[in-house]
Design a protein around this motif. Structure first.
Motif, PDB file in Angstrom:
ATOM      1  N   TYR A  10       0.848  -1.191   0.000  1.00 59.21           N
ATOM      2  CA  TYR A  10       0.000   0.000   0.000  1.00 59.21           C
ATOM      3  C   TYR A  10       0.882   1.238   0.000  1.00 59.21           C
ATOM      4  CZ  TYR A  10      -3.794  -3.106   1.386  1.00 59.21           C
ATOM      5  OH  TYR A  10      -4.709  -4.101   1.431  1.00 59.21           O
ATOM      6  N   GLY A  11       0.340   2.308  -0.503  1.00 58.73           N
ATOM      7  CA  GLY A  11       1.085   3.551  -0.485  1.00 58.73           C
ATOM      8  C   GLY A  11       1.180   4.118   0.924  1.00 58.73           C
ATOM      9  N   MET A  12       2.269   4.791   1.184  1.00 58.73           N
ATOM     10  CA  MET A  12       2.456   5.420   2.491  1.00 58.73           C
ATOM     11  C   MET A  12       2.142   6.907   2.367  1.00 58.73           C
ATOM     12  SD  MET A  12       5.843   3.390   3.756  1.00 58.73           S
ATOM     13  CE  MET A  12       5.754   3.978   5.414  1.00 58.73           C
ATOM     14  N   ALA A  13       1.515   7.433   3.399  1.00 56.53           N
ATOM     15  CA  ALA A  13       1.069   8.825   3.359  1.00 56.53           C
ATOM     16  C   ALA A  13       2.198   9.831   3.567  1.00 56.53           C
ATOM     17  CB  ALA A  13      -0.007   9.036   4.424  1.00 56.53           C
ATOM     18  N   TRP A  14       3.332   9.385   4.067  1.00 51.44           N
ATOM     19  CA  TRP A  14       4.422  10.306   4.384  1.00 51.44           C
ATOM     20  C   TRP A  14       5.705   9.825   3.719  1.00 51.44           C
ATOM     21  CZ3 TRP A  14       1.312   8.120   8.228  1.00 51.44           C
ATOM     22  CH2 TRP A  14       0.325   8.978   8.716  1.00 51.44           C
ATOM     23  N   PRO A  15       6.586  10.738   3.339  1.00 48.41           N
ATOM     24  CA  PRO A  15       7.838  10.328   2.701  1.00 48.41           C
ATOM     25  C   PRO A  15       8.812   9.666   3.682  1.00 48.41           C
ATOM     26  CG  PRO A  15       7.770  12.704   2.982  1.00 48.41           C
ATOM     27  CD  PRO A  15       6.431  12.181   3.388  1.00 48.41           C
ATOM     28  N   ARG A  16       8.643   9.930   4.980  1.00 47.57           N
ATOM     29  CA  ARG A  16       9.519   9.338   5.998  1.00 47.57           C
ATOM     30  C   ARG A  16       8.654   8.896   7.174  1.00 47.57           C
ATOM     31  NH1 ARG A  16      14.426  12.270   9.282  1.00 47.57           N
ATOM     32  NH2 ARG A  16      15.004  10.445  10.477  1.00 47.57           N
ATOM     33  N   VAL A  17       8.843   7.668   7.594  1.00 49.22           N
ATOM     34  CA  VAL A  17       8.082   7.135   8.718  1.00 49.22           C
ATOM     35  C   VAL A  17       9.053   6.588   9.751  1.00 49.22           C
ATOM     36  CG1 VAL A  17       6.447   5.350   9.446  1.00 49.22           C
ATOM     37  CG2 VAL A  17       6.078   6.581   7.313  1.00 49.22           C
ATOM     38  N   ILE A  18       8.883   6.979  10.996  1.00 53.27           N
ATOM     39  CA  ILE A  18       9.646   6.407  12.103  1.00 53.27           C
ATOM     40  C   ILE A  18       8.697   5.445  12.810  1.00 53.27           C
ATOM     41  CG2 ILE A  18      10.862   6.862  14.258  1.00 53.27           C
ATOM     42  CD1 ILE A  18      11.611   9.598  13.083  1.00 53.27           C
ATOM     43  N   PRO A  19       9.048   4.152  12.881  1.00 50.00           N
ATOM     44  CA  PRO A  19       8.103   3.131  13.330  1.00 50.00           C
ATOM     45  C   PRO A  19       7.935   3.021  14.843  1.00 50.00           C
ATOM     46  CG  PRO A  19      10.187   2.117  12.808  1.00 50.00           C
ATOM     47  CD  PRO A  19      10.328   3.587  12.474  1.00 50.00           C
ATOM     48  N   TYR A  51      -1.574   6.242  12.174  1.00 51.81           N
ATOM     49  CA  TYR A  51      -2.025   7.377  11.372  1.00 51.81           C
ATOM     50  C   TYR A  51      -1.190   8.636  11.583  1.00 51.81           C
ATOM     51  CZ  TYR A  51      -5.861   4.153  10.997  1.00 51.81           C
ATOM     52  OH  TYR A  51      -6.600   3.015  10.803  1.00 51.81           O
ATOM     53  N   ARG A  52       0.042   8.451  12.014  1.00 48.08           N
ATOM     54  CA  ARG A  52       0.983   9.553  12.188  1.00 48.08           C
ATOM     55  C   ARG A  52       2.351   9.095  11.670  1.00 48.08           C
ATOM     56  NH1 ARG A  52      -2.493   9.626  16.206  1.00 48.08           N
ATOM     57  NH2 ARG A  52      -1.466   8.089  17.480  1.00 48.08           N
ATOM     58  N   PRO A  53       3.187  10.010  11.222  1.00 50.73           N
ATOM     59  CA  PRO A  53       4.467   9.592  10.649  1.00 50.73           C
ATOM     60  C   PRO A  53       5.546   9.226  11.671  1.00 50.73           C
ATOM     61  CG  PRO A  53       4.249  11.962  10.498  1.00 50.73           C
ATOM     62  CD  PRO A  53       2.946  11.432  11.043  1.00 50.73           C
ATOM     63  N   PHE A  54       5.407   9.664  12.920  1.00 51.08           N
ATOM     64  CA  PHE A  54       6.499   9.455  13.861  1.00 51.08           C
ATOM     65  C   PHE A  54       6.064   8.580  15.028  1.00 51.08           C
ATOM     66  CE2 PHE A  54       7.284  13.689  11.955  1.00 51.08           C
ATOM     67  CZ  PHE A  54       8.342  13.295  11.157  1.00 51.08           C
ATOM     68  N   GLY A  55       6.758   7.467  15.200  1.00 45.95           N
ATOM     69  CA  GLY A  55       6.458   6.535  16.273  1.00 45.95           C
ATOM     70  C   GLY A  55       7.486   6.585  17.385  1.00 45.95           C
ATOM     71  N   THR A  56       7.427   5.598  18.257  1.00 43.63           N
ATOM     72  CA  THR A  56       8.232   5.601  19.476  1.00 43.63           C
ATOM     73  C   THR A  56       9.694   5.229  19.267  1.00 43.63           C
ATOM     74  OG1 THR A  56       7.465   3.362  19.979  1.00 43.63           O
ATOM     75  CG2 THR A  56       6.245   5.184  20.969  1.00 43.63           C
ATOM     76  N   ALA A  58      11.489   7.159  17.685  1.00 43.11           N
ATOM     77  CA  ALA A  58      12.065   8.511  17.701  1.00 43.11           C
ATOM     78  C   ALA A  58      12.427   8.891  19.136  1.00 43.11           C
ATOM     79  CB  ALA A  58      11.058   9.511  17.132  1.00 43.11           C
ATOM     80  N   ASP A  59      13.265   9.893  19.288  1.00 43.65           N
ATOM     81  CA  ASP A  59      13.617  10.379  20.626  1.00 43.65           C
ATOM     82  C   ASP A  59      12.404  10.952  21.348  1.00 43.65           C
ATOM     83  OD1 ASP A  59      16.276   9.656  20.386  1.00 43.65           O
ATOM     84  OD2 ASP A  59      16.881  11.611  19.608  1.00 43.65           O
ATOM     85  N   TYR A  60      11.534  11.642  20.599  1.00 38.46           N
ATOM     86  CA  TYR A  60      10.320  12.233  21.155  1.00 38.46           C
ATOM     87  C   TYR A  60       9.161  11.858  20.248  1.00 38.46           C
ATOM     88  CZ  TYR A  60      13.387  15.072  24.035  1.00 38.46           C
ATOM     89  OH  TYR A  60      14.327  15.484  24.930  1.00 38.46           O
ATOM     90  N   VAL A  61       7.988  11.710  20.831  1.00 39.57           N
ATOM     91  CA  VAL A  61       6.807  11.379  20.032  1.00 39.57           C
ATOM     92  C   VAL A  61       5.608  12.157  20.578  1.00 39.57           C
ATOM     93  CG1 VAL A  61       6.159   9.357  21.413  1.00 39.57           C
ATOM     94  CG2 VAL A  61       5.474   9.478  19.027  1.00 39.57           C
TER      95      VAL A  61
END
Length: 128
Positions: A10-19, A51-56, A58-61
């Motif tokens: 499936y297509g991703m809504a964001w060019p960069r995703v942090i899982p 439904y958001r590009p940045f997950g846990t 990342a250093d901050y979410v």
């Protein structure tokens, strides 16, 4: 332009995703409508990346306030991070049909274990 694909095509809504969706930590900022008393609160979270590009990972979410649950005193962040989707799934597997009965508890748990053994991928719980 080629649309970026996720692992199942499936297509991703964001060019960069942090899982990653589960985690634990300390609330260091709150948004509109969230009580300022939550600042400094130890929490565990689930669905942080849904439904958001940045997950846990990342250093901050940033997560919805209702998905950041108070972490009891004495619980470590490691324990809190395990409560998310895995903990909720285990709870639903045991309690979705109603409360466990004292006499029926031991007969119900093996049904959950036997279902996990039939999962098709190597490394799945109980897979041999």
């Amino acid at each position: 332009m080629i649309k970026r694909q996720d692992w199942i095509g499936y297509g991703m809504a964001w060019p960069r995703v942090i899982p990653h969706s589960d985690g634990a930590g300390v609330v260091d900022a709150v948004g509109q409508g969230v009580p300022a008393a939550r600042m400094g609160e130890c929490v565990w979270c689930y669905d942080a990346q849904s439904y958001r590009p940045f997950g846990t990972a990342a250093d901050y979410v940033t997560a919805p306030a209702e998905k950041a649950v108070h972490l009891p005193d004495g619980a470590s962040f490691e324990q809190g991070a395990c409560l998310g989707i895995s903990g909720l799934t285990a709870h639903r597997a045991l309690f979705m049909d109603g409360p466990l009965r004292d006499a029926g508890c031991s007969s119900r748990v093996p049904r959950v274990r036997s279902a996990a053994r039939r999962l098709p991928w190597p490394g799945a719980a109980g897979h041999r």
